[in-house]
Design an enzyme around this catalytic site. Structure first.
Site, short mmCIF file in Angstrom:
data_model
loop_
_atom_site.label_atom_id
_atom_site.label_comp_id
_atom_site.label_asym_id
_atom_site.label_seq_id
_atom_site.Cartn_x
_atom_site.Cartn_y
_atom_site.Cartn_z
N LYS A 274 -31.05 45.18 28.62
CA LYS A 274 -30.48 45.63 29.89
C LYS A 274 -31.44 45.25 31.01
CE LYS A 274 -26.66 47.86 28.87
NZ LYS A 274 -25.38 47.60 29.52
N LYS B 116 -29.22 43.23 22.78
CA LYS B 116 -28.80 43.06 24.18
C LYS B 116 -29.85 43.77 25.03
CE LYS B 116 -24.92 45.32 26.51
NZ LYS B 116 -23.45 45.34 26.63
N HIS C 291 -32.03 55.64 28.21
CA HIS C 291 -31.34 54.34 28.10
C HIS C 291 -31.28 53.80 29.52
CE1 HIS C 291 -29.11 51.64 25.53
NE2 HIS C 291 -28.06 51.65 26.33
N GLU D 162 -20.88 45.80 19.65
CA GLU D 162 -21.98 46.71 20.00
C GLU D 162 -21.53 48.16 19.79
OE1 GLU D 162 -22.66 45.82 24.19
OE2 GLU D 162 -20.84 46.88 24.76
N LYS E 204 -13.24 46.28 25.58
CA LYS E 204 -13.50 47.72 25.50
C LYS E 204 -12.17 48.46 25.48
CE LYS E 204 -18.10 47.78 27.56
NZ LYS E 204 -18.94 48.15 28.70
N GLU F 30 -24.22 38.95 30.28
CA GLU F 30 -23.01 39.76 30.49
C GLU F 30 -22.97 40.26 31.93
OE1 GLU F 30 -22.71 42.67 27.40
OE2 GLU F 30 -21.47 44.03 28.57
N ASP G 135 -17.41 41.83 31.64
CA ASP G 135 -17.30 43.19 31.11
C ASP G 135 -16.62 44.09 32.15
OD1 ASP G 135 -17.52 45.73 30.09
OD2 ASP G 135 -19.70 45.81 30.08
N ASP H 48 -27.56 42.08 29.62
CA ASP H 48 -26.47 42.66 30.39
C ASP H 48 -27.04 43.09 31.74
OD1 ASP H 48 -24.22 43.88 31.38
OD2 ASP H 48 -23.95 45.28 29.70
C1 MUC Z 1 -22.20 47.97 29.06
O1 MUC Z 1 -22.29 47.69 30.22
O2 MUC Z 1 -21.87 47.10 28.31
C2 MUC Z 1 -22.82 49.00 26.24
C3 MUC Z 1 -23.95 48.92 25.51
C4 MUC Z 1 -24.98 49.47 26.28
O3 MUC Z 1 -26.15 49.60 25.98
O4 MUC Z 1 -24.49 49.84 27.46
C5 MUC Z 1 -23.11 49.70 27.43
C6 MUC Z 1 -22.45 49.38 28.67
MG MG Z 2 -21.76 45.54 29.88
#
Ligand code: MUC
Ligand code: MG
Length: 383
Positions: free
Chosen positions: A167, A165, A20, A325, A271, A222, A247, A196
């Protein structure tokens, strides 16, 4: 009075289904801290404290969460009233500053225990559920555009997710935009895309980046910049036509109020862990609602335990503008609940039953417990 007799913790190392890839770390294992509270009447409560990528995401690690609970929170609560969660929260706050994830894990186990003793769900304790599930996003983070597209197609075909989402923030901006562009072109109108950045950009890069993302058709970005710079986040929110979400900037109601008062973000990732518990997360939600800020149910990539707990709270709220999520359990190669949480027609469903509504598979938990002999645990992380 039902007294708190014993609080124990254990670290469980769960392998992920693929790497991941986040801007600050690549995860191949997720380490969760399970908390069990035993009460004087023989009842039990289960909680979980989990962070992301060791100490690369935030200020708490699995080891620090465990230590904070074992050395400070457990002794502070020993012998106190297990039915009075407000009083327990005060005791915790008096003995531990910061450490929101450790505090949240214990508070979660208190709510679970109380719900089980009363025979009601945690959602009921928070006023009652108004929905039986929430739209569930998935994070595409294999690090490879083609693989991400394949994964998204599988999720769409299975009717598991239609919001993704991405990254980004690890690569150069132009490479990230090309990556997002490829995925957007492949999925078209069939999915909603967000990104994000996990704080990786500076303000200048973020300004250019948000414009590029807007052209591609991304709906929301994000935490594009360092969570400490609220004024900069506000300037991005004001200047951007795509939604900006906070976040890492949000560690409970005080941060939420400041961001709401400044209208520094269009949406909040709520969260439970980062907020310091279910009760403070409910306050974060109330602040967002009062300020007209969009809600998104966030995760720390937790197991089914904390995921179920979050669902209990989130389902007391009717409108999640950006869905949630809460897919953590689906990122792991194995399930540690007796009955996995259900995902159907792009929604994750609220489990039924008292407390947080789930039961731990003790054999699985033992198999992945850190420090235990056995092939999986030995191959992942050494204590
Ligand atoms: C985050 O930063 O939001 C939440 C979903 C994901 O893939 O990573 C997390 C952390
Ligand atoms: Mg995040």
């Amino acid at each position: 009075m039902t007294r708190i007799d014993r609080i124990t913790t254990e670290i469980i190392d769960l392998p992920t289904i693929r790497g991941h890839v986040l801007s600050m770390a690549t995860m191949t294992v997720q380490s969760i801290v399970l908390v069990r509270i035993r009460f004087s009447d023989g009842s039990e409560g289960l909680g979980e404290g989990t962070s992301i990528g060791g100490l690369s995401y935030g200020t708490e690690s699995p080891e620090s969460i465990k230590a904070a609970i074992d050395s400070y929170i457990a002794p502070a609560l020993q012998g106190s009233d297990g039915d009075n969660i407000s009083a327990a929260r005060r005791l915790i706050e008096k003995s531990v500053r910061g450490n929101p994830i450790a505090r949240a894990a214990v508070e979660m186990a208190l709510w679970d225990g109380l719900g089980r003793r009363l025979g009601v769900s945690v959602a009921q304790l928070f006023g009652g559920a108004v929905t039986d599930g929430i739209e569930l996003a998935w994070t595409l983070a294999s690090g490879n555009s083609e693989r991400d597209i394949e994964e998204a197609e599988e999720m769409l075909a299975a009717r598991r997710h239609r919001q993704f989402k991405l990254k980004i923030g690890k690569r150069a901006l132009k490479d990230d935009l090309a990556h997002v562009g490829r995925i957007a072109a492949a999925l078209g109108d069939r999915a909603r895309l967000t990104v994000d950045v996990n704080q990786a950009w500076d303000l200048q890069t973020a300004r250019i980046g948000l414009r590029g993302l807007e052209e591609i058709g991304v709906a929301m970005a994000e935490q594009p910049i360092d969570g400490r710079f609220r004024d900069q986040l506000k300037s991005l929110t004001d200047g951007s036509s795509i939604a900006v979400m906070a976040d890492e900037a949000l560690n409970g109601p005080v941060d939420a109020l400041r961001h709401a008062a400044d209208r520094a973000a269009d949406a909040f990732a709520v969260k439970v862990a980062q907020s310091g518990g279910l009760a403070p997360a409910a306050e974060v939600i109330a602040i967002a609602q009062a300020a007209g800020i969009g809600l998104y149910g966030g995760t720390m990539l937790e197991s089914g335990v904390a995921t179920a707990a979050a669902l209990q709270l989130f389902c007391t709220v009717e409108r999640w503008d950006w869905g949630c999520e809460l897919f953590g359990p689906l990122l792991f190669t194995d399930e540690i609940l007796v009955k996995p949480l259900e995902v159907r027609d792009f929604r994750i469903l609220l489990p039924e039953g008292p407390g947080i509504g789930v039961t731990l598979d003790e054999e699985k938990a033992a198999y992945y417990r850190r420090g235990r002999p056995g092939p999986a645990a030995a191959g992942i992380v050494a204590e």
